[in-house]
Design an enzyme around this catalytic site. Structure first.
Site, PDB file in Angstrom:
ATOM      1  CE  LYS A   1       6.851  11.592 -12.254  1.00 45.42           C
ATOM      2  NZ  LYS A   1       5.622  11.835 -13.061  1.00 45.42           N
TER       3      LYS A   1
ATOM      4  CD  GLU B   1      -3.019   7.802   1.283  1.00 39.11           C
ATOM      5  OE1 GLU B   1      -4.100   7.247   1.014  1.00 39.11           O
ATOM      6  OE2 GLU B   1      -2.688   8.112   2.442  1.00 39.11           O
TER       7      GLU B   1
ATOM      8  CB  CYS C   1      -8.310   6.174  -5.229  1.00 37.97           C
ATOM      9  SG  CYS C   1      -8.533   7.607  -4.167  1.00 37.97           S
TER      10      CYS C   1
ATOM     11  CD  GLU D   1      -7.847   1.961  -9.186  1.00 36.66           C
ATOM     12  OE1 GLU D   1      -6.638   1.769  -9.402  1.00 36.66           O
ATOM     13  OE2 GLU D   1      -8.271   2.839  -8.426  1.00 36.66           O
TER      14      GLU D   1
HETATM   15  P1  NAD Z   1       0.578   5.530 -11.771  1.00 39.01           P
HETATM   16  O1  NAD Z   1       0.975   4.671 -10.618  1.00 39.01           O
HETATM   17  O2  NAD Z   1       0.813   5.038 -13.133  1.00 39.01           O
HETATM   18  O3  NAD Z   1       1.294   6.971 -11.676  1.00 39.01           O
HETATM   19  C1  NAD Z   1       1.210   7.770 -10.531  1.00 39.01           C
HETATM   20  C2  NAD Z   1       2.465   8.636 -10.452  1.00 39.01           C
HETATM   21  O4  NAD Z   1       3.590   7.793 -10.260  1.00 39.01           O
HETATM   22  C3  NAD Z   1       2.739   9.438 -11.720  1.00 39.01           C
HETATM   23  O5  NAD Z   1       3.248  10.710 -11.376  1.00 39.01           O
HETATM   24  C4  NAD Z   1       3.801   8.610 -12.417  1.00 39.01           C
HETATM   25  O6  NAD Z   1       4.630   9.351 -13.277  1.00 39.01           O
HETATM   26  C5  NAD Z   1       4.583   8.096 -11.231  1.00 39.01           C
HETATM   27  N1  NAD Z   1       5.356   6.885 -11.492  1.00 39.01           N
HETATM   28  C6  NAD Z   1       5.122   5.915 -12.415  1.00 39.01           C
HETATM   29  N2  NAD Z   1       6.090   4.982 -12.353  1.00 39.01           N
HETATM   30  C7  NAD Z   1       6.939   5.342 -11.371  1.00 39.01           C
HETATM   31  C8  NAD Z   1       8.130   4.775 -10.830  1.00 39.01           C
HETATM   32  N3  NAD Z   1       8.654   3.632 -11.280  1.00 39.01           N
HETATM   33  N4  NAD Z   1       8.737   5.421  -9.807  1.00 39.01           N
HETATM   34  C9  NAD Z   1       8.224   6.566  -9.317  1.00 39.01           C
HETATM   35  N5  NAD Z   1       7.122   7.159  -9.805  1.00 39.01           N
HETATM   36  C10 NAD Z   1       6.474   6.558 -10.818  1.00 39.01           C
HETATM   37  O7  NAD Z   1      -0.962   5.868 -11.521  1.00 39.01           O
HETATM   38  P2  NAD Z   1      -1.986   6.619 -12.477  1.00 39.01           P
HETATM   39  O8  NAD Z   1      -2.603   5.646 -13.378  1.00 39.01           O
HETATM   40  O9  NAD Z   1      -1.357   7.842 -13.010  1.00 39.01           O
HETATM   41  O10 NAD Z   1      -3.057   7.076 -11.371  1.00 39.01           O
HETATM   42  C11 NAD Z   1      -4.175   6.341 -11.049  1.00 39.01           C
HETATM   43  C12 NAD Z   1      -3.962   5.530  -9.782  1.00 39.01           C
HETATM   44  O11 NAD Z   1      -3.806   6.388  -8.663  1.00 39.01           O
HETATM   45  C13 NAD Z   1      -5.187   4.694  -9.480  1.00 39.01           C
HETATM   46  O12 NAD Z   1      -4.769   3.419  -9.067  1.00 39.01           O
HETATM   47  C14 NAD Z   1      -5.853   5.425  -8.334  1.00 39.01           C
HETATM   48  O13 NAD Z   1      -6.675   4.632  -7.521  1.00 39.01           O
HETATM   49  C15 NAD Z   1      -4.649   5.963  -7.597  1.00 39.01           C
HETATM   50  N6  NAD Z   1      -5.034   7.068  -6.723  1.00 39.01           N
HETATM   51  C16 NAD Z   1      -5.060   6.841  -5.378  1.00 39.01           C
HETATM   52  C17 NAD Z   1      -5.468   7.848  -4.499  1.00 39.01           C
HETATM   53  C18 NAD Z   1      -5.508   7.603  -3.011  1.00 39.01           C
HETATM   54  O14 NAD Z   1      -5.541   8.569  -2.260  1.00 39.01           O
HETATM   55  N7  NAD Z   1      -5.513   6.368  -2.557  1.00 39.01           N
HETATM   56  C19 NAD Z   1      -5.825   9.103  -5.016  1.00 39.01           C
HETATM   57  C20 NAD Z   1      -5.772   9.303  -6.396  1.00 39.01           C
HETATM   58  C21 NAD Z   1      -5.369   8.277  -7.244  1.00 39.01           C
END
Ligand code: NAD
Length: 500
Positions: A189, A264, A298, A397
């Site tokens: 996705k 993650e 992150c 965050e």
């Molecule tokens: P988000 O959680 O809003 O979205 C991430 C993904 O999840 C997107 O593709 C989104 O469409 C999908 N998503 C949203 N709701 C969902 C649901 N109900 N079911 C399934 N999928 C769903 O996060 P964001 O704001 O796009 O990204 C930033 C976050 O990602 C920050 O918290 C950052 O720290 C984290 N991040 C973590 C790592 C790591 O390796 N730990 C790496 C990169 C980013």
């Protein structure tokens, strides 16, 4: 299902489909409803693509394709799967500039940074392609005579992969390569803010010889197509990179059916500057930790913990260094815009709330509205001090170019404050004392500890992950990712000498 529009347009010199579709069974396909959403440039708000807005019907089709392809892919010896993935890496490398261009257009980061990110993704791909020649299990002893014991790795089945937009080509590679080398097929996705990157990755992989259906990409919103992917009973393992809030929901959904998962999630990472640190070096690394990729990492350093003895001197150096940063989309800039207007507004609201509660703004705090950047989603590098350790801005965050400074009296206070967080992803200390450096590395509650550099993630061959609200304890990539994407099976062989 209808095919996507044939009409093509140029984005930063690359010809792309005007509508970015799903990638299912080796074909680009529009959402079954025909619906699309707009992907806009973070640099100037212009329309980049219309994107397939998928729903459960499209997820079903993608999972169907993945299920159909999985057994033949798993039956291929791992060494051969590795060769296919090496071909994919060669093709990605041959088109690295094109990949970087699409990453830069979708995220607003500079072409140089995007090229570097694509290079990292390819390096990770090569590491996992090479794992096809290893995929080690164990051979070990048995308590019974003439009995032999070993473990082998077997695929989980179909992997459901969900990623964030911050480093889109790295995030795609991070999940796809380890999932595939283990013999799984996958449905990825894509992040709604970076649809083109995952689309181009899948297209290149297909053209390089990855069999149809082994990697499928679904475009759309999280609740509309991410959630159905997590809930699909045919998905055997879910790997999610994103916010802690959504990660908790994914964890609950997987828990209901005991589905294997890797989460993650976010970070609120501390960087300590001690009274024996090289303050100029520390200021340089704080700028990189807090502001590179517009703080959308992150691993970003957002809690800067400084010894009282050097606080004023360090703050002055840091403010000078941060003021000198250039914000824009070119190779001469230090960082670009944030990914979308919604996230920018959330950051501005958090800064306003913090200042109402008594925080002092040292620099930044506002959207950049000069003629070059007014249409984009640019936030000035922002530093705050006089922030309460329990304030919202200290605990949550923000995923933007924002950091807070905290004053502490000594090492014990610094370590206690570093560990006083719901998260535990990365951490760093600046010190010339070996004793302090090692003590910190051992005692800080984080998945990664760094001495005298920045709060950065892991190299492709090293495990990454965090404690507490930063994840569920899994580690990707490195060989540890193989534990996410494979099941271990014990095999016992009883030799019968009497039959000889
Ligand atoms: P988000 O959680 O809003 O979205 C991430 C993904 O999840 C997107 O593709 C989104 O469409 C999908 N998503 C949203 N709701 C969902 C649901 N109900 N079911 C399934 N999928 C769903 O996060 P964001 O704001 O796009 O990204 C930033 C976050 O990602 C920050 O918290 C950052 O720290 C984290 N991040 C973590 C790592 C790591 O390796 N730990 C790496 C990169 C980013």
């Amino acid at each position: 299902m209808q095919k996507t529009a044939e009409k093509k347009k140029q984005v930063s010199g690359i010809e792309v489909a005007k509508t970015i579709g799903n990638w299912i069974g080796g074909k680009e396909i529009a959402a079954s409803s025909g619906a699309t959403f707009d992907k806009r440039s973070p640099h100037d708000g212009s329309l980049l693509f219309s994107v397939a807005r998928s729903t459960v019907a499209d997820v079903n089709a993608a999972v169907d394709a993945a299920v159909k392809a999985q057994s033949a892919w798993a039956a291929m010896p791992a060494v051969q799967r590795g060769l296919v993935l090496h071909h994919v890496c060669n093709a990605l490398e041959a088109r690295q500039k094109e990949l970087a261009t699409i990453v830069a257009s979708e995220t607003g980061k500079s072409p140089k940074e995007a090229f570097g990110e694509a290079g990292g993704a390819i390096a990770l791909g090569r590491f996992f392609a090479g794992e096809g020649q290893r995929l080690y299990g164990r051979t070990t002893t048995s308590g019974a005579p003439d009995k032999y014991a070993m473990t082998v790795r077997q695929p989980c089945g179909v992997a459901g992969l969900i990623i964030a937009a911050n480093t889109p080509i790295a995030n795609t590679a991070w999940k796809v390569f380890p999932a595939l080398i283990c013999g799984n097929s996958a449905v990825l996705k894509a992040a709604e803010d970076t649809p083109g990157t995952s689309w181009l990755f899948a297209k290149i992989a297909h053209e390089a010889g990855l069999p149809p259906g082994v990697l499928n990409v679904i475009q759309g919103y999280g609740t509309e197509c991410g959630a159905p992917l997590v809930e699909d009973a045919r998905i055997d393992v879910v790997s999610f990179t994103g916010s802690t809030k959504v990660g908790k929901w994914v964890g609950e959904a997987c828990g209901k059916t005991l589905k294997k998962m890797s989460l993650e999630l976010g970070g609120k990472n501390p960087l300590i500057v001690t009274d024996d640190a090289d303050l100029d070096e520390a200021a340089k690394w704080v700028c990189l930790s807090a502001f590179s990729n517009a703080g959308q990492r992150c691993a970003a350093g957002s809690r800067i913990i400084v010894f009282d003895k050097v606080y004023d001197a360090f703050r002055d150096r840091l403010v000078v260094a941060a003021k000198a940063l250039k914000v824009g989309p070119t190779d001469n800039d230090d960082f670009g815009p944030v990914i979308n207007e919604r996230q920018l507004n959330a950051m501005l609201a958090a800064i306003e709330q913090a200042t109402k509660e008594g925080a002092r703004l040292l620099i930044g705090g506002q959207r950049l509205t000069d003629s070059e950047r007014a249409q984009g989603f640019y936030l000035a590098p922002t530093l705050l001090e006089n922030v309460d350790a329990v304030a919202d801005i200290s605990r949550h965050e923000l995923f933007g170019p924002i950091a807070c400074l905290y004053r502490v009296r000594n090492y014990d206070e610094a370590l206690a404050l570093a560990n006083d967080s719901p998260y535990g992803l990365t951490a760093c200390i600046h010190t010339t004392s070996v004793d302090r450096g090692f003590d910190f590395a051992h005692k800080v509650r984080s998945g990664v500890a760094v001495i005298n550099a920045g709060t950065f993630g892991s190299e492709p061959h090293m495990p990454f992950g965090g404690l507490g609200q930063s994840g569920n304890g899994s580690r990707e990539p490195g060989t540890e990712a193989l534990d996410v994407y494979s099941e271990l099976k014990d095999i016992y062989i009883q030799v019968r000498p009497k039959k000889l």
